[in-house]
Scaffold this active site. Structure first.
Site, PDB file in Angstrom:
ATOM      1  N   CYS A  81      -4.382   7.366  78.570  1.00  0.00           N
ATOM      2  CA  CYS A  81      -4.925   8.878  78.611  1.00  0.00           C
ATOM      3  C   CYS A  81      -4.857   9.467  77.552  1.00  0.00           C
ATOM      4  CB  CYS A  81      -4.295   9.409  79.931  1.00  0.00           C
ATOM      5  SG  CYS A  81      -5.086  11.201  80.241  1.00  0.00           S
ATOM      6  N   CYS A  86       1.237   7.175  67.786  1.00  0.00           N
ATOM      7  CA  CYS A  86       0.860   6.060  66.869  1.00  0.00           C
ATOM      8  C   CYS A  86       1.897   5.593  66.110  1.00  0.00           C
ATOM      9  CB  CYS A  86      -0.071   7.076  65.675  1.00  0.00           C
ATOM     10  SG  CYS A  86      -0.373   6.051  64.384  1.00  0.00           S
ATOM     11  N   CYS A  92      -6.189   7.214  64.378  1.00  0.00           N
ATOM     12  CA  CYS A  92      -5.379   8.234  64.351  1.00  0.00           C
ATOM     13  C   CYS A  92      -5.767   9.735  63.458  1.00  0.00           C
ATOM     14  CB  CYS A  92      -4.065   8.108  63.972  1.00  0.00           C
ATOM     15  SG  CYS A  92      -2.949   9.348  63.857  1.00  0.00           S
ATOM     16  N   CYS A 101      -3.195   9.692  60.100  1.00  0.00           N
ATOM     17  CA  CYS A 101      -3.004   8.706  59.450  1.00  0.00           C
ATOM     18  C   CYS A 101      -4.016   7.702  59.174  1.00  0.00           C
ATOM     19  CB  CYS A 101      -1.712   8.023  59.556  1.00  0.00           C
ATOM     20  SG  CYS A 101      -1.737   7.061  60.960  1.00  0.00           S
ATOM     21  N   CYS A 146       2.543   6.833  62.206  1.00  0.00           N
ATOM     22  CA  CYS A 146       3.063   8.155  61.846  1.00  0.00           C
ATOM     23  C   CYS A 146       3.592   8.853  62.885  1.00  0.00           C
ATOM     24  CB  CYS A 146       1.746   9.163  61.228  1.00  0.00           C
ATOM     25  SG  CYS A 146       0.549   9.364  62.649  1.00  0.00           S
TER      26      CYS A 146
END
Length: 214
Positions: free
Chosen positions: A202, A179, A130, A133, A182
């Site tokens: 996707c 995510c 990510c 984070c 976060c």
């Protein structure tokens, strides 16, 4: 006799003209109201009820409808000594922390144009994290060429991503991918992926950061 036949033909012609034309729809077939009959046209109420049914159908198929960080993701973040990004950073802090494109995608739920992202055609071995984070999200071994112009994966890493219902496009319910730590918007997941999961995650390149393996 001739007059009766003429009257019957006229009535049939009027009935045929009164039938409403079929309207195209992007709703799932199961969510559509029954086809109109006896000259009754589609009404706004019918479409409104259909939309509600579509939302219910999509919600039941999503793995989670909550927008808050998952307990698993938060537990993992705490174990790694990471802060609770979803509550500790303000919107202005996210703006300063991210690039313009990263902020637009992850915090404002934007979508980058197809075939323009950094990783749409990348085949480099590694782990995709990510960008907000640093949570590991996807392994390169699960990446495949979907032909869509966006990075596509058939499986995330553990419980590091979560899903929720997305009704931002009217009559087209989708499943948003975020995510789990976060709440960063990553993309959407569809049921047209390869084996073994049949899923196609996707994902926007701007929401990812590739860490190459040695």
């Amino acid at each position: 006799m001739a007059m009766r036949q003429y009257a019957a033909a006229t009535a049939a012609s009027s009935s045929f003209r009164a039938r409403p034309r079929a309207r195209p729809s992007c709703l799932p077939a199961a969510a559509l109201p029954l086809a109109p009959c006896c000259g009754v046209a589609w009404s706004r109420a019918s479409y409104r009820r259909a939309s509600v049914r579509a939302m219910g159908a999509a919600s039941s198929s999503s793995s989670s409808s909550s927008s808050s960080p998952s307990p698993q993701g938060q537990a993992q973040a705490q174990a790694q000594g990471k802060p609770n990004y979803s509550t500790s950073l303000t919107d202005e802090e996210w703006r300063k922390r991210l690039t313009k494109d990263q902020y637009y995608i992850t915090r404002q739920k934007g979508t980058e144009r197809a075939f323009t992202g950094e990783y749409w055609n990348t085949k480099t071995p590694g782990i995709y994290h990510c960008v907000c984070c640093d949570t590991p999200l996807f392994e390169s071994s699960t990446k495949f060429d979907s032909g869509t112009g966006w990075p596509s994966y058939y499986q995330p890493i553990g419980d590091n991503v979560k899903c929720k219902l997305d009704m931002s496009i009217i009559f087209m319910p989708r499943t948003e991918v975020l995510c789990a730590v976060c709440d960063a918007h990553l993309g959407h997941v569809f049921d047209d992926g390869p084996r073994p999961t049949g899923k196609r995650y996707c994902i926007n390149s701007a929401s990812l950061k590739l860490k190459k393996t040695q």
